[in-house]
Design an enzyme around this catalytic site. Structure first.
Site, PDB file in Angstrom:
ATOM      1  CB  SER A 132      -0.876   0.035   1.256  1.00 20.67           C
ATOM      2  OG  SER A 132      -1.469   1.314   1.431  1.00 20.67           O
ATOM      3  CE1 TYR A 146      -4.002  -2.230   5.032  1.00 25.15           C
ATOM      4  CE2 TYR A 146      -3.241  -0.008   4.546  1.00 25.15           C
ATOM      5  CZ  TYR A 146      -3.763  -1.214   4.115  1.00 25.15           C
ATOM      6  OH  TYR A 146      -4.031  -1.414   2.786  1.00 25.15           O
TER       7      TYR A 146
HETATM    8  P1  NDP Z   1     -11.374  -6.141   0.111  1.00 23.67           P
HETATM    9  O1  NDP Z   1     -11.674  -6.099   1.565  1.00 23.67           O
HETATM   10  O2  NDP Z   1     -12.325  -5.542  -0.850  1.00 23.67           O
HETATM   11  O3  NDP Z   1     -11.052  -7.659  -0.315  1.00 23.67           O
HETATM   12  C1  NDP Z   1     -10.123  -8.357   0.453  1.00 23.67           C
HETATM   13  C2  NDP Z   1      -9.831  -9.681  -0.191  1.00 23.67           C
HETATM   14  O4  NDP Z   1      -8.869 -10.346   0.635  1.00 23.67           O
HETATM   15  C3  NDP Z   1     -11.052 -10.547  -0.279  1.00 23.67           C
HETATM   16  O5  NDP Z   1     -10.995 -11.360  -1.421  1.00 23.67           O
HETATM   17  C4  NDP Z   1     -10.928 -11.383   0.986  1.00 23.67           C
HETATM   18  O6  NDP Z   1     -11.518 -12.662   0.890  1.00 23.67           O
HETATM   19  C5  NDP Z   1      -9.430 -11.542   1.097  1.00 23.67           C
HETATM   20  N1  NDP Z   1      -9.057 -11.831   2.462  1.00 23.67           N
HETATM   21  C6  NDP Z   1      -9.102 -11.006   3.539  1.00 23.67           C
HETATM   22  N2  NDP Z   1      -8.765 -11.679   4.650  1.00 23.67           N
HETATM   23  C7  NDP Z   1      -8.508 -12.955   4.254  1.00 23.67           C
HETATM   24  C8  NDP Z   1      -8.126 -14.131   4.940  1.00 23.67           C
HETATM   25  N3  NDP Z   1      -7.955 -14.150   6.265  1.00 23.67           N
HETATM   26  N4  NDP Z   1      -7.943 -15.260   4.233  1.00 23.67           N
HETATM   27  C9  NDP Z   1      -8.137 -15.263   2.876  1.00 23.67           C
HETATM   28  N5  NDP Z   1      -8.516 -14.191   2.185  1.00 23.67           N
HETATM   29  C10 NDP Z   1      -8.700 -13.048   2.868  1.00 23.67           C
HETATM   30  O7  NDP Z   1      -9.934  -5.451  -0.019  1.00 23.67           O
HETATM   31  P2  NDP Z   1      -9.224  -4.708  -1.258  1.00 23.67           P
HETATM   32  O8  NDP Z   1      -9.513  -5.404  -2.515  1.00 23.67           O
HETATM   33  O9  NDP Z   1      -9.498  -3.271  -1.126  1.00 23.67           O
HETATM   34  O10 NDP Z   1      -7.692  -4.909  -0.842  1.00 23.67           O
HETATM   35  C11 NDP Z   1      -6.902  -5.957  -1.349  1.00 23.67           C
HETATM   36  C12 NDP Z   1      -5.456  -5.694  -0.967  1.00 23.67           C
HETATM   37  O11 NDP Z   1      -5.072  -4.420  -1.443  1.00 23.67           O
HETATM   38  C13 NDP Z   1      -5.193  -5.706   0.539  1.00 23.67           C
HETATM   39  O12 NDP Z   1      -3.926  -6.267   0.796  1.00 23.67           O
HETATM   40  C14 NDP Z   1      -5.196  -4.229   0.874  1.00 23.67           C
HETATM   41  O13 NDP Z   1      -4.433  -3.948   2.034  1.00 23.67           O
HETATM   42  C15 NDP Z   1      -4.557  -3.657  -0.378  1.00 23.67           C
HETATM   43  N6  NDP Z   1      -4.839  -2.235  -0.578  1.00 23.67           N
HETATM   44  C16 NDP Z   1      -6.124  -1.800  -0.793  1.00 23.67           C
HETATM   45  C17 NDP Z   1      -6.360  -0.455  -0.992  1.00 23.67           C
HETATM   46  C18 NDP Z   1      -7.728   0.104  -1.230  1.00 23.67           C
HETATM   47  O14 NDP Z   1      -7.887   1.336  -1.164  1.00 23.67           O
HETATM   48  N7  NDP Z   1      -8.738  -0.703  -1.516  1.00 23.67           N
HETATM   49  C19 NDP Z   1      -5.260   0.521  -0.967  1.00 23.67           C
HETATM   50  C20 NDP Z   1      -3.962  -0.052  -0.742  1.00 23.67           C
HETATM   51  C21 NDP Z   1      -3.774  -1.384  -0.564  1.00 23.67           C
HETATM   52  P3  NDP Z   1     -12.837 -13.102   1.735  1.00 23.67           P
HETATM   53  O15 NDP Z   1     -13.853 -12.031   1.576  1.00 23.67           O
HETATM   54  O16 NDP Z   1     -13.207 -14.401   1.101  1.00 23.67           O
HETATM   55  O17 NDP Z   1     -12.396 -13.266   3.143  1.00 23.67           O
END
Ligand code: NDP
Length: 237
Positions: A132, A146
């Site tokens: 991030s 975070y």
């Molecule tokens: P979302 O919350 O929209 O989606 C998160 C994804 O990660 C889902 O597919 C979820 O699966 C999965 N996930 C979360 N926890 C687990 C777990 N314990 N085991 C397996 N899968 C897991 O997040 P984003 O798409 O926004 O973010 C994705 C990545 O990008 C993250 O690493 C986040 O930190 C990073 N990021 C996001 C930003 C943003 O503004 N959106 C900015 C900067 C970085 P499920 O629902 O099945 O648990």
């Protein structure tokens, strides 16, 4: 012709948001994609059906389950560690177990999954972890854990690049700014504050991040490793 025809790709945390866009991109480019999920079974299965990929449950908070999943995947051409969580609030009030779970998902799983993938990965393989811009800049209170976790991924990429470089395996960090997902919806209450930090005053789209991931995984990026790749509308500039 696609870049990834027949390539084996594993996306940890691929059921929603950025991870789902990454799954769609690799599947459209011809790869054999497996995605993991934890809570979103219906979304994961629907995405798998739509894209011809395979969805499997694996909790990224469970180190041994993640290692086993990577091992069972066999030789991966590309590993994307996308799963990540945030815990908001005053650091003095937060439950230490919740913080340790965040560190498990955001730091320890990327580390152990990357190492495990490297055991079977062919020369020239690709590892991409989702960091991030908050690994570089954290302009608001309440998100120190975070920020710690995303900064840690920078050390992961720098260090493992040295271990894996002799085999032509690259490891890189993609560092998004605000991206329109369930975790950070563009119409959320933080919109104006976030956009005030940015030169391009909108949230990014998951597909834009997936495009950067695909480039890093592709043949043009073989000399790119141990590096951070920010895609943030100048949030961190
Ligand atoms: P979302 O919350 O929209 O989606 C998160 C994804 O990660 C889902 O597919 C979820 O699966 C999965 N996930 C979360 N926890 C687990 C777990 N314990 N085991 C397996 N899968 C897991 O997040 P984003 O798409 O926004 O973010 C994705 C990545 O990008 C993250 O690493 C986040 O930190 C990073 N990021 C996001 C930003 C943003 O503004 N959106 C900015 C900067 C970085 P499920 O629902 O099945 O648990």
């Amino acid at each position: 012709m696609s870049n990834f025809q027949g390539k084996s790709v594993l996306v940890l945390g691929g059921s929603r948001g950025i991870g789902a866009a990454v799954v769609r991109r690799f599947a459209a480019d011809g790869a054999n994609v497996t995605l993991t999920y934890a809570g979103s079974q219906a979304a994961a299965e629907q995405l798998a059906a739509e894209t011809g990929s395979t969805a499997v449950v694996t909790d990224s908070a469970d180190r041994d389950a993640v290692i086993e999943r990577v091992r069972e995947s066999g030789p991966l051409d590309v590993l994307v560690v996308n799963s990540g969580v945030a815990v908001f609030g005053d650091a003095l009030d937060q439950d230490p177990d919740a913080i340790d779970r965040l560190f498990q998902i955001n730091i320890q799983t990327p580390y152990h999954a990357s190492v495990e993938a490297a055991r079977q990965m062919p020369d020239g393989g690709r590892i991409i972890v989702m960091g991030s811009v908050n690994g570089d800049r954290m302009p608001v209170p309440g998100m120190a854990s975070y920020a710690v976790s995303k900064s840690a991924l920078q050390g992961l990429a720098r260090g493992l690049a040295r271990d894996l470089g002799p085999r032509g395996i690259t490891i890189n960090v993609v560092q998004p700014g605000p991206i329109d997902t369930d975790a950070n919806p563009e119409n959320g209450p933080m919109k104006d504050l976030m956009h005030s930090f940015m030169a391009i005053k909108r949230h990014g789209r998951p597909e834009e991040v997936a495009g950067m991931v695909a480039w890093l995984a592709g043949p043009e990026a073989g000399f790119v490793t141990g590096a951070m790749h920010t895609i943030d509308g100048a949030f961190g500039a």
